[in-house]
Design an enzyme around this catalytic site. Structure first.
Site, PDB file in Angstrom:
ATOM      1  N   LYS A 191      35.708  10.598  12.104  1.00 16.98           N
ATOM      2  CA  LYS A 191      35.910  11.984  11.645  1.00 16.98           C
ATOM      3  C   LYS A 191      36.414  12.831  12.802  1.00 16.98           C
ATOM      4  O   LYS A 191      35.751  12.959  13.832  1.00 16.98           O
ATOM      5  CB  LYS A 191      34.607  12.603  11.116  1.00 16.98           C
ATOM      6  N   CYS A 300      31.606  19.090  28.494  1.00 13.34           N
ATOM      7  CA  CYS A 300      30.183  18.758  28.543  1.00 13.34           C
ATOM      8  C   CYS A 300      29.725  18.492  29.974  1.00 13.34           C
ATOM      9  O   CYS A 300      28.563  18.671  30.300  1.00 13.34           O
ATOM     10  CB  CYS A 300      29.922  17.542  27.669  1.00 13.34           C
ATOM     11  N   GLU A 401      24.066  25.962  27.565  1.00  6.89           N
ATOM     12  CA  GLU A 401      25.450  25.529  27.734  1.00  6.89           C
ATOM     13  C   GLU A 401      26.366  26.609  27.154  1.00  6.89           C
ATOM     14  O   GLU A 401      26.406  26.824  25.945  1.00  6.89           O
ATOM     15  CB  GLU A 401      25.659  24.204  26.981  1.00  6.89           C
TER      16      GLU A 401
HETATM   17  P1  NAD Z   1      29.533  20.159  17.322  1.00  7.76           P
HETATM   18  O1  NAD Z   1      28.234  19.503  17.548  1.00  7.76           O
HETATM   19  O2  NAD Z   1      29.544  21.489  16.675  1.00  7.76           O
HETATM   20  O3  NAD Z   1      30.485  19.249  16.430  1.00  7.76           O
HETATM   21  C1  NAD Z   1      30.799  17.918  16.806  1.00  7.76           C
HETATM   22  C2  NAD Z   1      31.212  17.156  15.571  1.00  7.76           C
HETATM   23  O4  NAD Z   1      30.082  17.033  14.711  1.00  7.76           O
HETATM   24  C3  NAD Z   1      32.318  17.824  14.754  1.00  7.76           C
HETATM   25  O5  NAD Z   1      33.194  16.830  14.262  1.00  7.76           O
HETATM   26  C4  NAD Z   1      31.531  18.446  13.608  1.00  7.76           C
HETATM   27  O6  NAD Z   1      32.293  18.600  12.435  1.00  7.76           O
HETATM   28  C5  NAD Z   1      30.431  17.427  13.403  1.00  7.76           C
HETATM   29  N1  NAD Z   1      29.229  17.931  12.726  1.00  7.76           N
HETATM   30  C6  NAD Z   1      28.779  19.209  12.646  1.00  7.76           C
HETATM   31  N2  NAD Z   1      27.649  19.257  11.914  1.00  7.76           N
HETATM   32  C7  NAD Z   1      27.372  17.989  11.530  1.00  7.76           C
HETATM   33  C8  NAD Z   1      26.339  17.390  10.770  1.00  7.76           C
HETATM   34  N3  NAD Z   1      25.344  18.107  10.240  1.00  7.76           N
HETATM   35  N4  NAD Z   1      26.353  16.052  10.602  1.00  7.76           N
HETATM   36  C9  NAD Z   1      27.344  15.291  11.143  1.00  7.76           C
HETATM   37  N5  NAD Z   1      28.359  15.808  11.847  1.00  7.76           N
HETATM   38  C10 NAD Z   1      28.377  17.144  12.049  1.00  7.76           C
HETATM   39  O7  NAD Z   1      30.249  20.181  18.738  1.00  7.76           O
HETATM   40  P2  NAD Z   1      31.643  20.802  19.121  1.00  7.76           P
HETATM   41  O8  NAD Z   1      31.490  22.278  19.090  1.00  7.76           O
HETATM   42  O9  NAD Z   1      32.725  20.158  18.331  1.00  7.76           O
HETATM   43  O10 NAD Z   1      31.809  20.289  20.631  1.00  7.76           O
HETATM   44  C11 NAD Z   1      31.221  20.918  21.695  1.00  7.76           C
HETATM   45  C12 NAD Z   1      29.936  20.223  22.072  1.00  7.76           C
HETATM   46  O11 NAD Z   1      30.176  18.842  22.286  1.00  7.76           O
HETATM   47  C13 NAD Z   1      29.365  20.735  23.374  1.00  7.76           C
HETATM   48  O12 NAD Z   1      27.985  20.884  23.258  1.00  7.76           O
HETATM   49  C14 NAD Z   1      29.697  19.631  24.368  1.00  7.76           C
HETATM   50  O13 NAD Z   1      28.844  19.586  25.474  1.00  7.76           O
HETATM   51  C15 NAD Z   1      29.608  18.426  23.513  1.00  7.76           C
HETATM   52  N6  NAD Z   1      30.406  17.329  24.091  1.00  7.76           N
HETATM   53  C16 NAD Z   1      29.748  16.293  24.690  1.00  7.76           C
HETATM   54  C17 NAD Z   1      30.480  15.277  25.288  1.00  7.76           C
HETATM   55  C18 NAD Z   1      29.799  14.133  25.987  1.00  7.76           C
HETATM   56  O14 NAD Z   1      30.485  13.169  26.300  1.00  7.76           O
HETATM   57  N7  NAD Z   1      28.519  14.177  26.264  1.00  7.76           N
HETATM   58  C19 NAD Z   1      31.862  15.300  25.259  1.00  7.76           C
HETATM   59  C20 NAD Z   1      32.491  16.365  24.629  1.00  7.76           C
HETATM   60  C21 NAD Z   1      31.740  17.373  24.041  1.00  7.76           C
END
Ligand code: NAD
Length: 511
Positions: A191, A300, A401
């Site tokens: 996704k 992140c 964050e």
């Molecule tokens: P997010 O958690 O809002 O969304 C991530 C993904 O999860 C999206 O595709 C979203 O549609 C999906 N999602 C949302 N609600 C969901 C649910 N209930 N069930 C399943 N999927 C769901 O994060 P974001 O805003 O897209 O990205 C930013 C965040 O990601 C930051 O906190 C960042 O630190 C983290 N991040 C971590 C890494 C890592 O490698 N540790 C890398 C990149 C980003």
């Protein structure tokens, strides 16, 4: 209901505006079953629609999972060299299309082409090449079980992997998951993030030319319906999630209820610690790189808590601010731009909310106000580098964050004190240690509670390193052969009596 594949030409941004993109399921480009669409809007040009993507819901997820399950036996049964060949061919295509992918991801994410998008599209290709290369390393072991016994293990694919991606560096995160899972013989339902799906669809198209139908399925949709349906689907054998800690907790809970394994790559609030012997321009450059200012801090692993030793506090901060003031905030596609735009209005409001909170405090000084660095005439979600000085590690600004170009600077005097502050966080993803005394630096590196520590450098992950967080920054490792084996294979043990008619050796008790 098939729709055209995304365009294959190296079209200019204007050519893509208003274009409908399909999702990729079972080897076909399709709309959502209920016909809903979502606009993908530009972070750097407010109100500009880059295209429309289908809004997938549970029935679309089910369709993709069925396609992935149907393709699984054939893909898993191939010799590893066949999967290797496919992944290396994809890598070749990704290198050939790297500039196109970089330009598209710059538009999709708002990340600057020169400083971010180009390196990211190269890393994507490197990751396909790396995992293609190690595809033949999915090996088992043979136990020294004695005469007449063949006791061995094989590593098998987990099955259908559901991968959920964030928007901040979508190509790189896709590169951590897709080639690793496919190399090990899994099939996938991926996704894309709702805010930056276009390059993931283009990636799917480049992969499609080299994969049997159903091996890789790519959906576009929102988290609460498409993401949630992937996590809950009984046909998804493993969930590999990258995103916020908040959503990771939900994903882990839902998958845990049905005892499906999960990998979670989550958020961070990483410390960057400068010792007094490192007050020099190279360290300033490294600290600012580690903070990921050129990705607007939307990383992140951003070293967003800068701990400066009192002996060099003022001098180091002055140098850092002077360097940040030279950074060019601008259109992501402009070659002169160092920092592009934040992803959307919500994120812009969130980040500027933290900034307003910092400005409102009497006990903090604003060393750099990023709003002054945004040139007039830009109508996107732009914010320049912002630095709060003499912050306290207990403040919300230092604990949460922010995921924007906002760094808090905290003074320290004593190694024990700074290590205690560095570890006083619910996150544990990355850390940066800046110290010429390697004994002291490595002592700190070993004591810091995080999955990744860099000493005297602040760049990105190395392809092949096991990457992931501790504490609330995540569970599991990706990015390496070991991570691939841990995340995308399972061990099966096979014990064989080679001569069935003979007496059996005494073995250990059965549990
Ligand atoms: P997010 O958690 O809002 O969304 C991530 C993904 O999860 C999206 O595709 C979203 O549609 C999906 N999602 C949302 N609600 C969901 C649910 N209930 N069930 C399943 N999927 C769901 O994060 P974001 O805003 O897209 O990205 C930013 C965040 O990601 C930051 O906190 C960042 O630190 C983290 N991040 C971590 C890494 C890592 O490698 N540790 C890398 C990149 C980003």
């Amino acid at each position: 209901m098939s729709v055209d594949a995304p365009p294959t030409s190296q079209a200019t941004p204007g050519d893509r505006t208003g274009r409908d993109w399909g999702m990729y399921i079972g080897g076909e480009w399709v709309e959502a079953l209920d016909g809903r669409w979502t606009d993908v809007t530009s972070p750097s040009r407010r109100g500009t629609v880059l295209g429309r993507v289908p809004r997938a819901d549970a029935p679309d997820v089910d369709r993709a999972v069925r396609a992935a399950r149907a393709a699984l036996p054939g893909w898993a049964a191939l010799p590893a060299t066949a999967r290797q060949k496919a992944l290396l061919a994809i890598a070749d295509d990704l290198y050939a299309h790297a500039e196109e992918l970089a330009r598209l991801t710059a538009q999709d994410t708002g990340n600057a082409l020169r400083t971010q998008a180009r390196p990211e599209s190269q890393t994507l290709a490197h990751l396909f090449r790396y995992f293609g290369g190690v595809a033949t390393e999915v090996k088992g072991v043979v136990l020294p079980a004695g005469e007449g016994q063949l006791q061995y293990s094989v590593r098998q694919p987990v099955g259908v992997v559901g991968a959920i991606l964030p928007w901040n560096s979508p190509l790189m995160i896709a590169g951590m998951k897709i080639p690793a899972a496919l190399a090990a013989g899994n099939t996938m339902v991926v996704k894309a993030a709702e805010d930056a799906p276009l390059t993931i669809l283009r990636l799917a198209e480049l992969c499609a030319a080299h994969l049997p139908p159903g091996v890789l399925n790519v959906l576009t949709g929102f988290g609460e319906d498409c993401g949630a349906a992937i996590t809950a689907h009984p046909g998804v054998d493993k969930v590999s999630f990258t995103g916020s800690t908040e959503v990771g907790r939900i994903v882990g809970g839902v998958a845990g209820q049905r005892l499906a394994p999960v990998s979670l790559e989550l958020g961070g609030k990483s410390p960057s610690i400068v010792w007094p012997d490192s007050c020099d321009d190279a360290t300033v450059e490294g600290v600012l790189t580690a903070m990921r200012f050129t990705r607007q801090g939307q990383s992140c692993t951003a070293g967003s808590r800068l701990f400066l030793h009192e002996d060099v506090y003022d001098e180091f901060l002055d140098r850092a601010v002077a360097r940040l003031q030279q950074m060019v905030v601008g259109d992501p596609l402009d070659e002169a731009t160092d920092m592009g735009a934040l992803i959307n209005q919500d994120q812009f409001d969130r980040v500027t909310g933290y900034v307003a909170e910092g400005r409102a405090r009497d006990d903090v000084s604003v060393a750099l106000d990023g709003s002054g660095q945004v040139p007039s005439g830009l109508d996107g979600f732009y914010l320049g580098p912002t630095v709060f000085s003499r912050a306290d590690n207990s403040w919300r600004l230092a604990r949460e964050e922010i995921f924007g170009p906002v760094m808090v600077v905290i003074p320290w005097r004593d190694d024990e004190e700074v290590l205690a502050m560095a570890n006083d966080s619910h996150y544990g993803l990355a850390a940066f240690v800046w110290c010429n005394d390697l004994g002291r630096a490595l002592t700190a590196a070993h004591r810091i509670e995080s999955g990744w520590v860099q000493v005297n450098q602040g760049g990105g992950q190395m392809v092949g390193q096991s990457y992931g967080g501790v504490k609330e920054s995540g569970i599991g490792r990706e990015f390496s052969l070991e991570g691939m084996l841990e995340s995308f294979t399972q061990i099966k043990q096979i014990n064989v009596k080679v001569n069935p008619g003979t007496a059996t050796q005494k073995r250990t008790a059965t549990p």
